[in-house]
Design an enzyme around this catalytic site. Structure first.
Site, mmCIF file in Angstrom:
data_model
loop_
_atom_site.group_PDB
_atom_site.id
_atom_site.type_symbol
_atom_site.label_atom_id
_atom_site.label_comp_id
_atom_site.label_asym_id
_atom_site.label_seq_id
_atom_site.Cartn_x
_atom_site.Cartn_y
_atom_site.Cartn_z
ATOM 1 N N ARG A 83 38.421 -12.747 64.543
ATOM 2 C CA ARG A 83 39.403 -13.814 64.277
ATOM 3 C C ARG A 83 40.506 -13.287 63.379
ATOM 4 N NH1 ARG A 83 39.171 -19.704 63.300
ATOM 5 N NH2 ARG A 83 41.352 -20.290 63.079
ATOM 6 N N ARG A 92 42.816 -17.980 69.185
ATOM 7 C CA ARG A 92 41.740 -17.385 68.387
ATOM 8 C C ARG A 92 40.547 -17.026 69.270
ATOM 9 N NH1 ARG A 92 41.508 -22.708 66.089
ATOM 10 N NH2 ARG A 92 43.618 -22.265 65.469
ATOM 11 N N ASP A 95 36.565 -20.128 66.741
ATOM 12 C CA ASP A 95 36.823 -21.053 65.638
ATOM 13 C C ASP A 95 35.546 -21.870 65.463
ATOM 14 O OD1 ASP A 95 38.216 -22.749 63.779
ATOM 15 O OD2 ASP A 95 38.720 -24.137 65.399
ATOM 16 N N ASP A 97 34.093 -24.991 63.241
ATOM 17 C CA ASP A 97 34.420 -26.079 62.321
ATOM 18 C C ASP A 97 33.184 -26.927 62.062
ATOM 19 O OD1 ASP A 97 37.129 -25.355 62.206
ATOM 20 O OD2 ASP A 97 37.636 -26.612 63.924
#
Ligand code: X6L
Ligand code: MG
Ligand code: MG
Length: 173
Positions: A83, A92, A95, A97
Site C-alpha cells: 500500500r 490501492r 485497504d 478499515d
C-alpha cells in the site's frame, strides 16, 4: 473475546490475491480468529471516480487485540501488501478499515469506530449484510441498504472468478 468487522478493498491487480493474502495474514496473527467472510463484490469507485473498479468484502473476526493494536496490525498488513499513500482516495492494493469493535464508540484522530461513513456506503453495507443484519443506531443494515439511491446499489455487483478453476490453475502452474 471481542467481535470485530473489517472491510477490505482492492483496485490494483491482482485484486483477489490481495484480498486473500490480507485475510491469510490476519488469520496467522495469534490475536485474531476469522469467523466469517462475505461474498466478494465488484464495485464502482466512490469519492474519486476516475480509477479502476474495486473488489470489496467484509469479514467478521474474534480478537484479543485492543482496537488500537488491531489498527496497527491492519496497517502492517497494508504496508506489506505494498500500500502506497499517494492520491487521497486513489488506487490501492489493499485497504483494511475497522468497521465495528463490539458495540464500542471510539473517536480519536487516527481511529473512529463505528467507521463514520460505513452506513452510507453500498460497497460496505451490501457485503456486511451477507454476515449479520445488525441494528446500528436503531436501524438495521438492510434498512440502511434500502435507504440508498438505486444507482449506488447498482454500483455493487456480486463478483466471481472468470474461470471457475482459477484456484486450481494457480496451484497447478
Ligand atoms: C462525496 C465526497 C461523496 C466524497 C462521497 C466516498 C469519499 C467514499 C471517499 C465521498 C467519498 C470514499 C473505496 C472506494 C474509496 C472502496 C469503492 C472512500 C475512500 N474506497 N470506492 N472509494 N470501494 N467502490 O473500497 O471510501 S476512497
Ligand atoms: Mg476505505
Ligand atoms: Mg482505510
Amino acid at each position: 473475546m471481542n467481535t470485530v468487522y473489517i472491510a477490505l478493498g482492492s483496485n490494483i491487480e491482482p485484486r483477489k490475491d490481495y484480498l486473500d493474502q490480507a485475510i491469510e495474514m490476519l488469520e496467522k496473527h495469534p490475536g485474531f480468529t476469522l469467523i466469517d467472510q462475505s461474498l466478494i463484490y465488484e464495485t464502482d469507485p466512490v469519492g474519486y471516480v476516475d480509477q479502476p473498479a474495486f473488489l470489496n468484502m467484509v469479514i467478521k473476526g474474534h480478537t484479543s487485540l485492543t482496537p488500537f493494536q488491531l489498527l496497527d496490525v491492519c496497517q502492517e498488513v497494508e504496508k506489506s501488501l505494498g500500500r502506497k499513500r499517494g492520491v487521497k482516495w486513489g488506487p490501492r492494493t489493499i485497504d483494511l478499515d475497522i468497521l465495528l469493535y463490539n458495540n464500542e464508540n471510539i473517536e480519536t484522530e487516527h481511529l473512529n469506530i463505528p467507521h463514520p461513513r460505513m452506513l452510507e456506503r453500498a460497497f460496505v453495507l451490501i457485503p456486511f449484510s451477507d454476515l449479520d443484519n445488525l441494528t446500528i443506531q436503531g436501524t438495521s443494515i438492510s434498512q440502511y441498504i434500502n435507504q440508498l439511491p438505486d444507482q449506488e446499489r447498482k454500483g455493487v455487483r456480486k463478483w466471481e472468478p472468470k474461470n471457475g478453476e482459477e484456484e486450481f490453475e494457480h496451484f497447478a502452474n
